[in-house]
Design a protein around this motif. Structure first.
Motif, PDB file in Angstrom:
ATOM      1  N   GLU A  30    -106.239  20.877 -13.869  1.00 46.04           N
ATOM      2  CA  GLU A  30    -106.172  19.468 -13.449  1.00 46.04           C
ATOM      3  C   GLU A  30    -106.387  18.518 -14.629  1.00 46.04           C
ATOM      4  N   LEU A  31    -107.232  18.917 -15.570  1.00 49.56           N
ATOM      5  CA  LEU A  31    -107.471  18.101 -16.758  1.00 49.56           C
ATOM      6  C   LEU A  31    -106.318  18.177 -17.761  1.00 49.56           C
ATOM      7  N   GLY A  32    -105.466  19.199 -17.621  1.00 50.29           N
ATOM      8  CA  GLY A  32    -104.345  19.375 -18.545  1.00 50.29           C
ATOM      9  C   GLY A  32    -104.787  19.849 -19.921  1.00 50.29           C
ATOM     10  N   PRO A  37    -104.545  18.435 -28.009  1.00 52.03           N
ATOM     11  CA  PRO A  37    -104.530  18.972 -29.376  1.00 52.03           C
ATOM     12  C   PRO A  37    -105.636  20.016 -29.551  1.00 52.03           C
ATOM     13  N   LYS A  38    -105.445  20.875 -30.555  1.00 54.55           N
ATOM     14  CA  LYS A  38    -106.463  21.877 -30.881  1.00 54.55           C
ATOM     15  C   LYS A  38    -107.108  21.516 -32.213  1.00 54.55           C
ATOM     16  N   TRP A  39    -108.361  21.923 -32.353  1.00 54.00           N
ATOM     17  CA  TRP A  39    -109.109  21.688 -33.580  1.00 54.00           C
ATOM     18  C   TRP A  39    -109.965  22.915 -33.841  1.00 54.00           C
ATOM     19  N   ALA A  40    -110.138  23.239 -35.096  1.00 53.12           N
ATOM     20  CA  ALA A  40    -110.952  24.401 -35.467  1.00 53.12           C
ATOM     21  C   ALA A  40    -111.803  24.055 -36.684  1.00 53.12           C
ATOM     22  N   CYS A  41    -112.936  24.742 -36.805  1.00 49.47           N
ATOM     23  CA  CYS A  41    -113.757  24.596 -38.003  1.00 49.47           C
ATOM     24  C   CYS A  41    -114.504  25.897 -38.267  1.00 49.47           C
ATOM     25  N   SER A  42    -114.871  26.066 -39.502  1.00 49.74           N
ATOM     26  CA  SER A  42    -115.631  27.237 -39.943  1.00 49.74           C
ATOM     27  C   SER A  42    -117.115  27.001 -39.704  1.00 49.74           C
ATOM     28  N   CYS A  56    -114.024  18.064 -24.690  1.00 51.72           N
ATOM     29  CA  CYS A  56    -113.460  19.232 -25.358  1.00 51.72           C
ATOM     30  C   CYS A  56    -113.787  20.496 -24.568  1.00 51.72           C
ATOM     31  N   TYR A  57    -112.931  21.492 -24.766  1.00 52.19           N
ATOM     32  CA  TYR A  57    -113.113  22.804 -24.134  1.00 52.19           C
ATOM     33  C   TYR A  57    -113.078  23.836 -25.246  1.00 52.19           C
ATOM     34  N   LEU A  58    -114.180  24.564 -25.413  1.00 52.32           N
ATOM     35  CA  LEU A  58    -114.265  25.539 -26.490  1.00 52.32           C
ATOM     36  C   LEU A  58    -113.652  26.872 -26.094  1.00 52.32           C
ATOM     37  N   LEU A  59    -112.675  27.304 -26.878  1.00 54.39           N
ATOM     38  CA  LEU A  59    -112.050  28.610 -26.689  1.00 54.39           C
ATOM     39  C   LEU A  59    -112.904  29.697 -27.337  1.00 54.39           C
ATOM     40  N   ARG A  60    -113.509  29.344 -28.471  1.00 51.22           N
ATOM     41  CA  ARG A  60    -114.407  30.264 -29.145  1.00 51.22           C
ATOM     42  C   ARG A  60    -115.374  29.446 -29.984  1.00 51.22           C
ATOM     43  N   ASP A  95    -124.382  22.090 -36.097  1.00 52.54           N
ATOM     44  CA  ASP A  95    -124.689  23.344 -36.773  1.00 52.54           C
ATOM     45  C   ASP A  95    -123.806  24.397 -36.117  1.00 52.54           C
ATOM     46  N   VAL A  96    -122.688  24.712 -36.760  1.00 51.36           N
ATOM     47  CA  VAL A  96    -121.712  25.655 -36.226  1.00 51.36           C
ATOM     48  C   VAL A  96    -122.067  27.047 -36.740  1.00 51.36           C
ATOM     49  N   THR A  97    -122.517  27.922 -35.823  1.00 54.87           N
ATOM     50  CA  THR A  97    -122.925  29.268 -36.227  1.00 54.87           C
ATOM     51  C   THR A  97    -121.802  30.294 -36.078  1.00 54.87           C
ATOM     52  N   LEU A  98    -120.869  30.033 -35.156  1.00 53.89           N
ATOM     53  CA  LEU A  98    -119.664  30.854 -35.007  1.00 53.89           C
ATOM     54  C   LEU A  98    -118.473  29.912 -35.056  1.00 53.89           C
ATOM     55  N   ALA A  99    -117.437  30.253 -35.827  1.00 49.18           N
ATOM     56  CA  ALA A  99    -116.267  29.394 -35.998  1.00 49.18           C
ATOM     57  C   ALA A  99    -115.775  28.854 -34.660  1.00 49.18           C
ATOM     58  N   VAL A 100    -115.458  27.563 -34.640  1.00 43.43           N
ATOM     59  CA  VAL A 100    -115.042  26.875 -33.415  1.00 43.43           C
ATOM     60  C   VAL A 100    -113.528  26.747 -33.356  1.00 43.43           C
ATOM     61  N   ASP A 101    -112.987  26.976 -32.157  1.00 42.36           N
ATOM     62  CA  ASP A 101    -111.595  26.716 -31.827  1.00 42.36           C
ATOM     63  C   ASP A 101    -111.651  26.018 -30.476  1.00 42.36           C
ATOM     64  N   LYS A 102    -111.136  24.783 -30.408  1.00 44.59           N
ATOM     65  CA  LYS A 102    -111.275  24.019 -29.168  1.00 44.59           C
ATOM     66  C   LYS A 102    -110.051  23.153 -28.901  1.00 44.59           C
ATOM     67  N   TYR A 103    -109.881  22.826 -27.623  1.00 43.95           N
ATOM     68  CA  TYR A 103    -108.972  21.764 -27.202  1.00 43.95           C
ATOM     69  C   TYR A 103    -109.822  20.510 -27.109  1.00 43.95           C
ATOM     70  N   TYR A 104    -109.245  19.350 -27.454  1.00 44.64           N
ATOM     71  CA  TYR A 104    -110.025  18.118 -27.371  1.00 44.64           C
ATOM     72  C   TYR A 104    -109.141  16.938 -26.973  1.00 44.64           C
ATOM     73  N   LYS A 105    -109.805  15.925 -26.438  1.00 42.14           N
ATOM     74  CA  LYS A 105    -109.105  14.702 -26.045  1.00 42.14           C
ATOM     75  C   LYS A 105    -110.080  13.546 -26.191  1.00 42.14           C
ATOM     76  N   PHE A 106    -109.623  12.466 -26.837  1.00 45.11           N
ATOM     77  CA  PHE A 106    -110.423  11.252 -26.965  1.00 45.11           C
ATOM     78  C   PHE A 106    -110.019  10.274 -25.883  1.00 45.11           C
TER      79      PHE A 106
END
Length: 109
Positions: A30-32, A37-42, A56-60, A95-106
């Protein structure tokens, strides 16, 4: 991305990060989410200021957020499978302890 590494003009109020653990597939649809867009960081430490509300919705990944200048001064943790709403005006340290991969929307201002 509207999250900036500049700490000028941070809001100092009762801003709160909202974390919803394991939202349903129906809610995500429903949120689509998958059209966002996707965003990632180490892993690492990031100083951020949110100039717009972000959902945002974290995939990992795994993050501990330390809000600045807010009533909610204790860290907020979230990770893979969480739906998170970060309020406009929030300054924080990620403080990112495991690499992030997420969908996000502003949200529009």
């Amino acid at each position: 991305m509207d999250a900036q590494s500049n700490s000028d003009s941070c809001s100092s109020s009762n801003l709160r990060i909202i974390v919803q653990n394991n939202p349903s597939e129906v809610q995500l649809s429903e949120l689509g989410i998958k059209s966002w867009p996707k965003w990632a960081c180490s892993p690492g430490i990031y100083q951020l200021k949110f100039d717009a509300e972000e959902t945002c919705y974290l995939l990992r990944g795994k993050v501990k957020v330390y809000p600045k200048n807010t009533i909610e001064m204790s860290p907020v943790e979230f990770g893979a499978g969480d739906l998170v709403i970060i309020p406009k005006g929030l300054c924080c340290t990620w403080d990112v302890t495991l690499a992030v991969d997420k969908y996000y929307k502003f949200q529009p201002s």
